[in-house]
Design a protein around this motif. Sequence first.
Motif, PDB file in Angstrom:
ATOM      1  N   THR B 221       0.648  -1.007   0.048  1.00  0.00           N
ATOM      2  CA  THR B 221       0.212   0.117   0.011  1.00  0.00           C
ATOM      3  C   THR B 221       0.919   1.185   0.160  1.00  0.00           C
ATOM      4  OG1 THR B 221      -1.559  -1.296   1.247  1.00  0.00           O
ATOM      5  CG2 THR B 221      -1.737   1.353   1.173  1.00  0.00           C
ATOM      6  N   TRP B 222       1.931   1.225   0.843  1.00  0.00           N
ATOM      7  CA  TRP B 222       2.786   2.248   0.915  1.00  0.00           C
ATOM      8  C   TRP B 222       3.493   2.713  -0.340  1.00  0.00           C
ATOM      9  CZ3 TRP B 222       2.332   6.492   3.911  1.00  0.00           C
ATOM     10  CH2 TRP B 222       3.227   7.527   3.890  1.00  0.00           C
ATOM     11  N   ILE B 224       3.195   1.574  -3.459  1.00  0.00           N
ATOM     12  CA  ILE B 224       2.308   1.849  -4.393  1.00  0.00           C
ATOM     13  C   ILE B 224       1.606   3.309  -4.463  1.00  0.00           C
ATOM     14  CG2 ILE B 224       0.331   1.229  -6.093  1.00  0.00           C
ATOM     15  CD1 ILE B 224       1.032  -1.638  -5.271  1.00  0.00           C
ATOM     16  N   GLY B 225       1.127   3.444  -3.248  1.00  0.00           N
ATOM     17  CA  GLY B 225       0.314   4.607  -2.979  1.00  0.00           C
ATOM     18  C   GLY B 225       1.208   6.071  -2.830  1.00  0.00           C
ATOM     19  N   GLY B 227       4.409   5.796  -3.745  1.00  0.00           N
ATOM     20  CA  GLY B 227       5.815   5.877  -4.739  1.00  0.00           C
ATOM     21  C   GLY B 227       7.144   5.364  -4.077  1.00  0.00           C
TER      22      GLY B 227
END
Lengths: 284, 284
Positions: B221-222, B224-225, B227
Amino acid sequence: MPTSISTVTVLGAGVLGSQIAYQSAYKGFPVIAYDIDDEALRAAQKRFDHLAATYLNEVPGADDETTQAALARLTLTTDLGQAADADLIIEAVPELLDVKQQTYSTLATLAPQHTIFATNSSTMLPSDLKESTGRPDRFLALHFANRIWSSNIAEVMGTADTDPAVYEAVVEFAVAIGMVPIELHKEKAGYVLNTLLVPFLRAALELVAGGYAEPGDVDNTWRIGTGAPVGPFQIYDVIGMRTPYNIMSHGDEDAQQMAAWLKKNYIDKGKLGLATGEGFYKYF
Amino acid sequence: MPTSISTVTVLGAGVLGSQIAYQSAYKGFPVIAYDIDDEALRAAQKRFDHLAATYLNEVPGADDETTQAALARLTLTTDLGQAADADLIIEAVPELLDVKQQTYSTLATLAPQHTIFATNSSTMLPSDLKESTGRPDRFLALHFANRIWSSNIAEVMGTADTDPAVYEAVVEFAVAIGMVPIELHKEKAGYVLNTLLVPFLRAALELVAGGYAEPGDVDNTWRIGTGAPVGPFQIYDVIGMRTPYNIMSHGDEDAQQMAAWLKKNYIDKGKLGLATGEGFYKYF
């Protein structure tokens, strides 16, 4: 009852709703995009055309054929009865509890029994909405991030009533439309991303509002110290000041003081972030 | 009194002390590296030789000549009188208040009047130490990050007593040894980096210890969310579990519960992170 999802409706063709609809269509699903009136549909069509151009530029492998084929898979309608006829309905209507509850109450009577309802709400828990769906076992949250084609996470969060097979079908759908599914095992306000972002952004603002350090130095620290491409104040500028302000002004006393500081020094001066050309940084 | 710094001593040649000394020497400064006995100096010499090899591999532009020249600029000593004779003394001795205070009390009598003292302490504020220096106006914190050659931030933090010219001289020194100076305007426990990291890592652990999500999904999540190249549990594995455990076990009730969870599920099982081959992820 089929568990695999082959037809999709997205309710609400705003910024994120239109991205969800277009991404699903781009990945081969026939998609119905519903909004409340013809004016909203005209705005939606513009968003879809713009998304086609954006995908052409930004999505690896996208070409005229694939981006146009996605447009051809989209059906725009103001007829909720037509919209209700899908295996999965993703709800992305305004973040107002009564609007969402009313939408679900109506859908409950219109949609086939097997239809799964998923809310994209950022601010409500599925528990807040499940009673109005009339089918708590076939209801959960499926939460996307802005710029879905690159920020491709889909947070999946059910209630205690959600049928595990329904949850699994939605996870599979998320994968089918190119998302990395983020599975939450139980309800959590803010899902995963905002649970991480909110205290991180708050700590950063505390440093600056408290007079400890400058935004540029805080961002440098984070970028160099962790290798991240952007620091917290660059994230503020992308998000804009209003959402953090709203969250903090409903928080504890320290948070409210920071909200007041943000209002006085940025919001009241029109420095709302990247979208207004200036936030913590200037962009023109 | 000269304000520009041309000679440097580093007290304590442990992991970070040796990096500070080697980096300063690599950038052209004659450096005295002090430690308490010959055994400590032998360990220090091994660290310096290893750093020379690391720079050769990892620092752009480094070659045999520059990495060996840095070694030649280092003088190792157990003589505190010799060590005290420098424009700037950077203290990186163990994080024990009485050890540091005793070190400063002795230095106060040995060092020339113009010598600036800087502590690299992560856990103490310069205010906790300033009285023992005998020169609060020429004392401040200069805090480095591990892997100084790539994570090149230097957090600069004075007390109300620190002479602004001294502060400025240390900022200039930080730049001269290739650091990006992070200027704190007043004292803050954790400086900038840990002020951001601690609540971020806590929020991540809350998700996993609370049973909401798996470490891999949180990290996805971190990454992808936002970068970022790494997520919070990859950071835990690099830092190791002990420091977060120590911080949280001195925190509020929720933090103490998470500390207990971390101890039971990771520390007691020998899963301390990358250094032990397993933490939240397995490395062999």
